[in-house]
Design a protein around this motif. Sequence first.
Motif, PDB file in Angstrom:
ATOM      1  N   THR A  40       0.857  -1.188   0.000  1.00 23.01           N
ATOM      2  CA  THR A  40       0.000   0.000   0.000  1.00 23.01           C
ATOM      3  C   THR A  40       0.888   1.230   0.000  1.00 23.01           C
ATOM      4  O   THR A  40       1.840   1.314   0.783  1.00 23.01           O
ATOM      5  N   CYS A  41       0.592   2.168  -0.888  1.00 19.59           N
ATOM      6  CA  CYS A  41       1.377   3.401  -0.984  1.00 19.59           C
ATOM      7  C   CYS A  41       0.488   4.587  -0.634  1.00 19.59           C
ATOM      8  O   CYS A  41      -0.532   4.829  -1.287  1.00 19.59           O
ATOM      9  N   ALA A  42       0.866   5.314   0.418  1.00 19.59           N
ATOM     10  CA  ALA A  42       0.154   6.529   0.807  1.00 19.59           C
ATOM     11  C   ALA A  42       0.805   7.724   0.125  1.00 19.59           C
ATOM     12  O   ALA A  42       2.032   7.790   0.015  1.00 19.59           O
ATOM     13  N   TYR A  43      -0.005   8.654  -0.325  1.00 21.66           N
ATOM     14  CA  TYR A  43       0.537   9.812  -1.029  1.00 21.66           C
ATOM     15  C   TYR A  43      -0.436  10.978  -0.924  1.00 21.66           C
ATOM     16  O   TYR A  43      -1.619  10.807  -0.604  1.00 21.66           O
ATOM     17  N   GLU A  44       0.080  12.166  -1.194  1.00 23.90           N
ATOM     18  CA  GLU A  44      -0.755  13.358  -1.278  1.00 23.90           C
ATOM     19  C   GLU A  44      -0.473  14.061  -2.596  1.00 23.90           C
ATOM     20  O   GLU A  44       0.623  13.939  -3.159  1.00 23.90           O
ATOM     21  N   THR A  45      -1.462  14.803  -3.080  1.00 24.04           N
ATOM     22  CA  THR A  45      -1.289  15.547  -4.331  1.00 24.04           C
ATOM     23  C   THR A  45      -1.770  16.980  -4.148  1.00 24.04           C
ATOM     24  O   THR A  45      -2.634  17.266  -3.313  1.00 24.04           O
ATOM     25  N   TRP A  46      -1.191  17.854  -4.964  1.00 30.97           N
ATOM     26  CA  TRP A  46      -1.558  19.274  -4.990  1.00 30.97           C
ATOM     27  C   TRP A  46      -1.674  19.697  -6.450  1.00 30.97           C
ATOM     28  O   TRP A  46      -0.903  19.231  -7.304  1.00 30.97           O
ATOM     29  N   GLY A  47      -2.603  20.583  -6.749  1.00 30.09           N
ATOM     30  CA  GLY A  47      -2.757  21.049  -8.119  1.00 30.09           C
ATOM     31  C   GLY A  47      -3.569  20.075  -8.953  1.00 30.09           C
ATOM     32  O   GLY A  47      -4.160  19.113  -8.448  1.00 30.09           O
ATOM     33  N   THR A  48      -3.570  20.313 -10.251  1.00 28.20           N
ATOM     34  CA  THR A  48      -4.381  19.524 -11.179  1.00 28.20           C
ATOM     35  C   THR A  48      -3.508  18.963 -12.289  1.00 28.20           C
ATOM     36  O   THR A  48      -2.721  19.696 -12.903  1.00 28.20           O
ATOM     37  N   LEU A  49      -3.657  17.675 -12.543  1.00 28.07           N
ATOM     38  CA  LEU A  49      -2.923  17.032 -13.630  1.00 28.07           C
ATOM     39  C   LEU A  49      -3.530  17.468 -14.958  1.00 28.07           C
ATOM     40  O   LEU A  49      -4.746  17.381 -15.153  1.00 28.07           O
ATOM     41  N   ASN A  50      -2.688  17.958 -15.872  1.00 31.61           N
ATOM     42  CA  ASN A  50      -3.220  18.435 -17.151  1.00 31.61           C
ATOM     43  C   ASN A  50      -3.550  17.273 -18.089  1.00 31.61           C
ATOM     44  O   ASN A  50      -3.304  16.100 -17.775  1.00 31.61           O
ATOM     45  N   ALA A  51      -4.103  17.601 -19.247  1.00 28.50           N
ATOM     46  CA  ALA A  51      -4.659  16.587 -20.144  1.00 28.50           C
ATOM     47  C   ALA A  51      -3.615  15.582 -20.614  1.00 28.50           C
ATOM     48  O   ALA A  51      -3.911  14.384 -20.754  1.00 28.50           O
ATOM     49  N   ASP A  52      -2.395  16.047 -20.873  1.00 29.46           N
ATOM     50  CA  ASP A  52      -1.368  15.120 -21.366  1.00 29.46           C
ATOM     51  C   ASP A  52      -0.410  14.665 -20.265  1.00 29.46           C
ATOM     52  O   ASP A  52       0.637  14.075 -20.547  1.00 29.46           O
ATOM     53  N   SER A  53      -0.770  14.938 -19.018  1.00 28.03           N
ATOM     54  CA  SER A  53       0.011  14.489 -17.849  1.00 28.03           C
ATOM     55  C   SER A  53       1.457  14.976 -17.884  1.00 28.03           C
ATOM     56  O   SER A  53       2.365  14.304 -17.380  1.00 28.03           O
ATOM     57  N   SER A  54       1.672  16.153 -18.442  1.00 29.66           N
ATOM     58  CA  SER A  54       3.041  16.655 -18.607  1.00 29.66           C
ATOM     59  C   SER A  54       3.461  17.631 -17.515  1.00 29.66           C
ATOM     60  O   SER A  54       4.580  18.148 -17.552  1.00 29.66           O
ATOM     61  N   ASN A  55       2.589  17.908 -16.556  1.00 32.44           N
ATOM     62  CA  ASN A  55       2.911  18.907 -15.529  1.00 32.44           C
ATOM     63  C   ASN A  55       3.088  18.292 -14.144  1.00 32.44           C
ATOM     64  O   ASN A  55       2.986  18.978 -13.130  1.00 32.44           O
ATOM     65  N   ALA A  56       3.373  16.986 -14.090  1.00 37.17           N
ATOM     66  CA  ALA A  56       3.460  16.293 -12.803  1.00 37.17           C
ATOM     67  C   ALA A  56       4.871  16.365 -12.231  1.00 37.17           C
ATOM     68  O   ALA A  56       5.854  16.103 -12.929  1.00 37.17           O
TER      69      ALA A  56
END
Length: 585
Positions: A40-56
């Motif tokens: 199990t991997c716990a994680y947090e995210t901030w912001g929004t992933l763009n359409a082509d997933s290029s801003n992660a």
Amino acid sequence: MMDIVSTDDIRSAGPLPHAQSVTFDGPIPLELGAELPGVTCAYETWGTLNADSSNAVLVCHAISGDSHVARHDQNDDPGWWEYLIGPGKAIDTDRLFVVCPNVLGGCRGTTGPGEIDPKSGRPYGAEFPRITIGDMVSVQKRLAEHLGITRWRAIVGGSLGGHQAMTWVARYPKSTDLCVIIASSPRLTNQALGFDVIARNAIQTDPYYAGGQYYDQPQRPDTGLAIARMLGHITYLSSEVMEEKFDPDRHDPRQIASIFEQRFSIGSYLAHQGQKFTTRFDANSYLSISMAMDLFDLGTNRLQLMERFDEADCEFLLVSFSSDWLFTPAQSREIVNALTALDKPVTYAEITSPRGHDSFLIPDDIEQYAPLVQARLEDHCNEPVKLSAVEQLILELITPEASVLDLGCGDGNLLSALRSRGNEKIVGVEVAQANILHAAARGLRVIDYDLNHGLPAFIDGQFDFVVLSATLQAVANVEQLFHEMLRVGRKVIVSFPNFAYRALREDYVARGRSPKAPGEFSHEWYNTPNRRFPSIADVHDLCREKGIVMQREIYFDSETQAQISPDDDPNLNADTAILVLARNG
């Protein structure tokens, strides 16, 4: 008193309400031969992933960190890299999608020693398999696939997080556009290993360790874990900052409820840090993660590091801190030297700070290096550049397709002009921190390095041109630097102030004082950065003595803004010389 509070200090053991988790079914193979039935991997995210997933952007935490790198809203607890990540900050969550997972072996939601072993029905404890940094990264790779991310915009990590970032690009060469390595190393020194060995011994010899199965016991090995954390804090601070913080009240310690010695102020501080740590961390997790860090080893020399990074398809940013004796600047330079020899795009800065390894978490130091991170994450246009007359003459000597190494590049003015003109492989070397930050903010590749140490990071014939502009007079070992420039570059362009210039001669004779004139000569004798006072004739003599070919000579008088003919006694009439040099044969 110097404020050394780090963002790590403000974290608590409270729940992480914004944490998410995903479970990967097993068996999950581990590097050292064991396997886990699932993770199990716990994680947090901030912001929004763009359409082509290029801003992660993937953020990797250090040994005592977790997924809570920044607050999500005003009601949230602050994160441990709060000053670097968030809306409008260097890692801008208004336009980037930031992911921070808790590492494998941790105790904040990701599978670790405190989780239930399906085979026994009780916590793994000391039976948790030995893991590596590679195993941590393998879980993060699964998380990336789960989120639909095939290539990160950046992977960012400090300390142990830097080890994870390096492992990512070594194992998955096309996994990211940018790899940011802060206060890290290709492996631990034996001194650092020694502290970790003592820390693990403190935990494992605690009478309440119970062979690692203490989870159902009324007491846990908190004394051993606290001592381990105390040792850690000693390694995180520099001698200078410890004197600054603890000497004023050396014999007047803050009184806290503790079983540990508090005779001195440093004692009460360490007792406080150690005890606080036991409220939010698991002893077995500390053992597991610290051993993984100690096993991390990318190599002991440049060739081994070059093999590791040979296929990496990304840009690199490395940051070290001058007083960090746990992960030293010299260790960062080992990585930089390997990347430079491979012609990888790398920027490196050694930040001047008295705060030791903890600098990467301290707001004042984050403020210094954050612009470097921000600059590498932004797109840069070819802004107009205003060159001096001498810079323009140098620019005209360099062909548009040529590769260029600019030594003593200042704020990157010439490099910016070269980039605007279309030169692609351009690298600057600079030692002044303000200039490095300025050049990096322009999106330029610049390496923090002292030219007095030669150019060991660069290989033979790596550049078409090596430029040394208005820096020769500040170099300690001119002969060595000339040799190194001619080794690294096919041609060398040297510009320097002529200390036999007419105005300086007249000033010296008339006033009986050390020469002082506008521009390069404006310093007082006692505060000048100049070590040498060469004339044009002096440099000509050196070239003849060393068999260096002068392919072209340009002489310039700044007062009249005119070139001086070689036949018009430039040693008297020119205040600046520009020479194009090459090896003889």
